[in-house]
Enzyme design. Structure first.
Site, short mmCIF file in Angstrom:
data_model
loop_
_atom_site.label_atom_id
_atom_site.label_comp_id
_atom_site.label_asym_id
_atom_site.label_seq_id
_atom_site.Cartn_x
_atom_site.Cartn_y
_atom_site.Cartn_z
N THR A 63 39.24 95.39 40.69
CA THR A 63 39.33 96.09 42.11
C THR A 63 40.51 94.42 43.14
OG1 THR A 63 38.65 96.15 44.17
CG2 THR A 63 37.72 94.32 43.05
N GLU A 64 41.48 95.40 43.22
CA GLU A 64 43.02 94.57 43.57
C GLU A 64 42.10 93.26 44.68
OE1 GLU A 64 43.06 97.49 43.95
OE2 GLU A 64 43.96 99.02 44.81
N ASN A 65 41.81 93.57 45.52
CA ASN A 65 41.46 92.80 46.22
C ASN A 65 40.35 91.30 45.83
OD1 ASN A 65 39.42 94.91 45.85
ND2 ASN A 65 37.70 93.35 47.52
N SER A 123 44.94 88.53 41.76
CA SER A 123 44.98 89.79 41.42
C SER A 123 46.42 90.21 40.91
CB SER A 123 44.21 90.22 42.69
OG SER A 123 44.77 91.36 42.57
#
Lengths: 222, 223
Positions: free
Chosen positions: B51-53, B94
């Site tokens: 998840t990019e967060n 990330s």
């Protein structure tokens, strides 16, 4: 003796004025410095230049600054999680510049790391590339994206010691770690303020040397 | 679960897309339909959800009665959980991971996709102004980009075009397109019709596609 940087919310707001630029981390409303944002609202500051990933959700976090019309311009990657922001942008009441999320992160990193910009393949062939220099390195094209810095950064920590050494937690870390490097004045709100020496030097994610003030965050366990 | 041959629409698209995953892959699934792939993982295939967060190893929303961790969310900002072996990191790490080609597969939706591998999925001028979020980084950076989309839009117009008209998310990065009618693969020669859904003919696909397609002698089945 290490300097004790813990201050009240009111004192922490001393460097916040109309028209300044502010880095505000967070992803939707996770890792957003909500206590410090409420401090800005209470002080009444307006015409702010905000750099953030998005604008939280309606009525929370950065969404409060949107609701109260305190923002002159916002640079971010996404506003879709806040219906009020979308409405204001569509009506022309709020000016926004969209930056791809990774590019936003790298531009702020460059700003904090003394770099003149970054070269990224992201955005080549898209509207983001318009007006930006394209530089070819070993046969591949990259966009030159300029660094971003701000007057102030607001940071949300899980733990901070009185010197401002910071530990973040889980996905609430997100942009906090990078944003803490790229402002002239860095204010940390921490869920837990601990004594100097209580944090293991290896677990510290943002060095206290980058931090100017520490404030007790309201517990946000709601 | 329904028998694969009974699957239709988005379920069929998710079922087939999940069959591109290899055991141990790190996959990033866009908001909405792409997350449905996890409902159809083939037996013996375990993937790590990026998840990019800032996490690898997301395990979906908390179950009823499970405590909600306010510090763990997915790419839509909704509460999520971490599996054993998960790790968390900051946005810089990330997106370095994403841009640096370490995500095995990025799965996204589309407004339009074209035969040159261009994707438009973030902006309809005058209509949507949500921003691109992490989509541009993901499409430019992931090792393999799979677009899962309904073959036509709600008005019945083709979404798979000779050339995208909307502002692009990325140019020339799409590898595979999965729809409820077929699987298309982008090659140096062009878009190849690789597989058809049960009961769907080449003629039907061609009539609903604006892009030029290469029709091989042998075409596989999506199921």
């Amino acid at each position: 003796m290490p300097k004790d940087k813990v201050v009240s919310l009111e004192v922490a707001m001393e460097k916040i004025h109309d028209g300044i630029s502010i880095l505000i981390p967070g992803f939707v409303n996770v890792g957003v410095p909500e206590t410090l944002i409420k401090g800005i609202i209470a002080k009444g500051c307006k015409d702010l230049e905000i750099i953030s990933n998005n604008t939280s959700v309606k009525g929370r976090g950065i969404g409060l600054l949107v609701h109260e019309n305190r923002i002159k311009h916002i640079t971010c990657s996404h506003i879709g999680s806040n219906t009020e922001t979308v409405e204001k942008v569509v009506k022309g009441e709020l000016s926004v510049t969209f930056v791809p999320q990774g590019t936003l992160c790298e531009r702020v990193r460059a700003g904090g790391a003394g770099l003149g910009g970054i070269l990224t393949p992201v955005g080549i062939g898209t509207p983001i590339a318009e007006g930006k220099p394209v530089i070819e390195v070993d046969g591949k094209q990259y966009l030159l994206e300029k660094p971003i810095r701000a007057d102030v950064a607001l940071i949300h920590a899980w733990k901070a010691d009185r010197m401002g050494n910071v530990v973040y937690r889980r996905t609430a870390r997100n942009f906090n770690q990078v944003f803490a490097t790229a402002a002239d004045w860095v204010i940390v709100e921490a869920e837990h303020i601990v004594e100097v020496g209580e944090l293991d030097p290896d677990e510290i994610m943002t060095p206290g040397a980058l931090v100017d003030a520490v404030v007790q965050a309201e517990r946000s366990d709601d | 679960m329904a028998q694969p041959t009974e699957l239709k629409g988005r379920d069929l698209i998710a079922y087939r897309t999940a069959r591109f995953f290899n055991d141990g892959d790190v996959v990033n699934l866009g908001i909405g339909m792409p997350t449905k792939c996890l409902d159809y993982l083939p037996e013996g295939i375990d993937v790590w959800v990026d998840t990019e967060n800032g996490a690898i190893g997301l395990a979906g929303p908390p179950k009823a009665g499970e405590p909600v961790d306010k510090d763990v969310c997915d790419a839509a900002g909704n509460p999520s959980t971490l599996r054993v072996g998960a790790c968390c990191f900051d946005s810089f790490t990330s997106f370095g991971y994403i841009r640096g080609g370490h995500v095995d597969i990025s799965v996204l939706g589309a407004y339009e996709v074209d035969q040159e591998g261009n994707l438009a999925n973030w902006m309809v001028p005058g209509k949507t102004a949500a921003g691109m979020g992490g989509a541009m980084d993901l499409v430019a950076g992931a090792k393999k980009v799979i677009v899962m989309t309904e073959h036509c839009d709600k008005q019945g117009n083709p979404k798979i075009l000779k050339k995208c008209k909307l502002p692009l998310t990325a140019a020339g990065e799409v590898d595979i397109i999965v729809t409820e009618l077929c699987v298309l693969e982008r090659t140096e020669e062009g878009l190849v019709l690789k597989e058809l859904a049960p009961g769907v003919t080449v003629e039907e696909v061609l009539s609903k596609t604006d892009a030029e397609l290469i029709i091989p002698e042998e075409i596989g089945s999506m199921i």
